[in-house]
Design an enzyme around this catalytic site. Structure first.
Site, mmCIF file in Angstrom:
data_model
loop_
_atom_site.group_PDB
_atom_site.id
_atom_site.type_symbol
_atom_site.label_atom_id
_atom_site.label_comp_id
_atom_site.label_asym_id
_atom_site.label_seq_id
_atom_site.Cartn_x
_atom_site.Cartn_y
_atom_site.Cartn_z
ATOM 1 C CG HIS A 176 28.470 33.022 31.493
ATOM 2 N ND1 HIS A 176 28.817 32.686 32.778
ATOM 3 C CD2 HIS A 176 27.672 34.112 31.591
ATOM 4 C CE1 HIS A 176 28.241 33.509 33.621
ATOM 5 N NE2 HIS A 176 27.539 34.388 32.935
ATOM 6 N NE ARG A 187 28.095 40.379 32.644
ATOM 7 C CZ ARG A 187 28.112 39.222 33.274
ATOM 8 N NH1 ARG A 187 27.671 38.122 32.718
ATOM 9 N NH2 ARG A 187 28.606 39.136 34.485
#
Length: 111
Positions: A79, A74
Site C-alpha cells: 500500500h 506486507r
C-alpha cells in the site's frame, strides 16, 4: 484450505528465497539493484499473505513469531510502496530473517 504446516512451509520458502537473492551482496549493492529489491519485496508480500492464512490457534501457540510485524511489512510494501525504506529492508534481511528461519526450523524439529 491449506494447513498451518503447508503455510509455514510457504513462509519458510519465502524467507530462504530472500537470503538466496541477497547472498554475497552488501547493503549498497542491494540499494543499487532494483531487480533484487523487487524480488525481495515480492517475497515479503508472500510472507504477509502466509501469515494472514495461519489459524489463530497456531498464532497463539507461537507468540514469539512477530506475526503483526510480518503483516505490517506486507501492508507497507503493497500500500505504501513508494515509501519502502531500503535500510529497514536490509536490516530485516541481516537480522530478522535469519532469526525467523532459525525459529521456524526449531518448530519443525519439535513437532
Amino acid at each position: 484450505m491449506p494447513s498451518d504446516e503447508e503455510i509455514i512451509l510457504d513462509l519458510y520458502h519465502a524467507l530462504n528465497q530472500i537470503l538466496t537473492f541477497t547472498q554475497n551482496m552488501d547493503k549498497q549493492e542491494f540499494v543499487d539493484d532494483e531487480k533484487t529489491q523487487s524480488s525481495v519485496l515480492y517475497q515479503l508480500v508472500i510472507m504477509g499473505e502466509a501469515v494472514n492464512r495461519l489459524s489463530e490457534q497456531f498464532k497463539n501457540q507461537y507468540p514469539k513469531i512477530p506475526f503483526n510485524e510480518i503483516r505490517g511489512m506486507r501492508n507497507r510494501v503493497v500500500h505504501e510502496y513508494k515509501e519502502v525504506d531500503c535500510d529497514i529492508i536490509w536490516e530485516a534481511i541481516q537480522k530478522d530473517i535469519p532469526a525467523l528461519i532459525y525459529f521456524i526450523s526449531s518448530i519443525n524439529e519439535n513437532d
